[in-house]
Design an enzyme around this catalytic site. Sequence first.
Site, mmCIF file in Angstrom:
data_model
loop_
_atom_site.group_PDB
_atom_site.id
_atom_site.type_symbol
_atom_site.label_atom_id
_atom_site.label_comp_id
_atom_site.label_asym_id
_atom_site.label_seq_id
_atom_site.Cartn_x
_atom_site.Cartn_y
_atom_site.Cartn_z
ATOM 1 N N LYS A 122 -4.358 22.198 -43.530
ATOM 2 C CA LYS A 122 -5.067 22.601 -42.301
ATOM 3 C C LYS A 122 -4.156 22.459 -41.083
ATOM 4 C CE LYS A 122 -9.350 21.573 -39.715
ATOM 5 N NZ LYS A 122 -10.528 20.664 -39.607
ATOM 6 N N SER A 135 -15.123 23.065 -39.546
ATOM 7 C CA SER A 135 -13.966 23.710 -38.958
ATOM 8 C C SER A 135 -12.850 24.012 -39.954
ATOM 9 C CB SER A 135 -13.401 22.826 -37.851
ATOM 10 O OG SER A 135 -12.869 21.617 -38.391
ATOM 11 N N SER A 145 -16.794 18.853 -41.163
ATOM 12 C CA SER A 145 -15.814 19.939 -41.225
ATOM 13 C C SER A 145 -15.076 20.093 -42.546
ATOM 14 C CB SER A 145 -14.780 19.781 -40.108
ATOM 15 O OG SER A 145 -15.312 20.195 -38.884
#
Lengths: 489, 85
Positions: free
Chosen positions: A82, A157, A181
């Site tokens: 990420k 997210s 997330s």
Amino acid sequence: MSDLTNLTELTIKEAARLLRLRSFSAAELVTAHAERIERLDRRVKAFLRFTPELWEKQAEEADRRIARGDLGPLVGIPMAVKDVLCVRGVETTAGSRILSGFRPPYTGTAVSRLFAAGAVMLGVTNCDEFAMGSSTENSGYHPTHNPWDLDRVPGGSSGGSAAAVAAGEAMIALGTDTGGSIRQPAALCGVVGMKPTYGRVSRYGLIAFASSLDQIGPFTRSVEDAAIVLDAMAGHDPLDATSSNRPNDVLRDFDAGVKGLRLGVPREYYDVEGIEPGVKTAIDMAIKALREAGAEIVDVTLPHTDYGLAAYYIIAPAECSSNLARFDGVRYGLCQDAQNITEAYERTRRKGFGTEVRRRVMLGTYALSSGYYDAYYLKAQKVRTLIKRDFDAAFEKCDAIISATSPTVAFPLGSRTQNPLSMYLCDVLTLGGNLAGLPGISVPCGMTDEVLPVGLQVLAPQWREDVALRVARAYEVTSGVKAGVAPIE
Amino acid sequence: MLARLALEPGDEEFYAEQLSGILVHIDRLQQLDIDAIPPTAQVVEVANTLREDVPRPGLDQADALANAPAAVDGFFRVPSIQEET
């Protein structure tokens, strides 16, 4: 080696076995993923950037380790990271234009440990800007599409990471979970996603959103794979003072099943406002399967659930407004020139931050400002105490808590962007785990009639990742529901 | 002002409306009688973690400046921070 396409559907466990048997090499495994990315990611858009130099070097090294007889379970396994986790020399932007061009001078601990364990980095995955969002539509670059239905969001997210694993573009993806997330996008994309206990994994090298809530965790296509990755990342790190030096026992009793375990179903979560009928049906079936596997299902209550979202949306923005003060155009990232420094700060932040980030910085500075501190921030911290006590009391009656991960399945792109509160409600079943610091896992528990994945969330007491994993594993075995690669070609 | 976000025309109305909606939700906290409850800032038991006071290498200057939008003579370069008098 026979058919390249199959290599992207394996679990880590299967791939590790086949690498040892020389069925294929680490170089071939990474090439198969690179080819699949090349073919599919134009539509999924899980990645922001790729790291071919790194993967070639790491795959070569992995093949050397395998030739030497190294039996590490992650040697040669392709991984996506990420865009909030720093990797030395690799552009890392937290999904934000304000960090465009930033190349970290060091690698964060979680990623370093996985590199040392032999994982091979494919690239950097998309996310909501500074991890603020539940759909990945707040990315400063582009939205990501759900591999199960390209017109829908992957959740967020960490939506790029979830989508990469669901599309067969990576075997591991790392995410971060501040209010859900990791777990929510895992549920929406039909993969396994785990948020560890706060302090289990070092946050060194994680671009901070809300420091008292953030944790790093894995996305994988099986519970066992998640346990393997967590095991390799976890443990004390002198570079993060909040990381714990507790023994790393996340795999204890992994295959012990649920016989004799008490699983709590909180009525506030079971009947949460806005829960979709298809989600409820899948959860009912999961509860039934766990009961048949020998678990005792007990009713529990989390009476302050209705206040969790409100407390979270004070605490998280307050911490973010403080953390994001460092983005001023002086030391890194975007810089807008001006006559004086104040104007330079303002122009840089005006240009660099997107709408949701600005909204949360405003909310946070407001909640922390003198005159409002007691009414908002202090009150939210007190409610945090009550929420933690709710969980403590519930865990006296049960060993783990089960619920839906998200009240809804993946929703259409654009359907919630105009109403921030409707987006915040995506996390209503997950953010309690962050406020209380609990470990939680989302494991696929079937599909709705529209063929969209539903996730089952298992929450355990602090430091009891072993219990969360054991329940999730037992569900996976008993139900036969497996996380798979989405049918996208 | 605190946040240094430089609102532009139209921004105020846009954010005012959205933030009011969020604050209406948040205001449900005021219903709770929680004066006697202690606040929680962090949830795990570790506190005041110390390490031995021994020097160790930090970022070197070249690495620290490598991402700077503007650097001069080993410093970050910024616009003037004081008005000329």
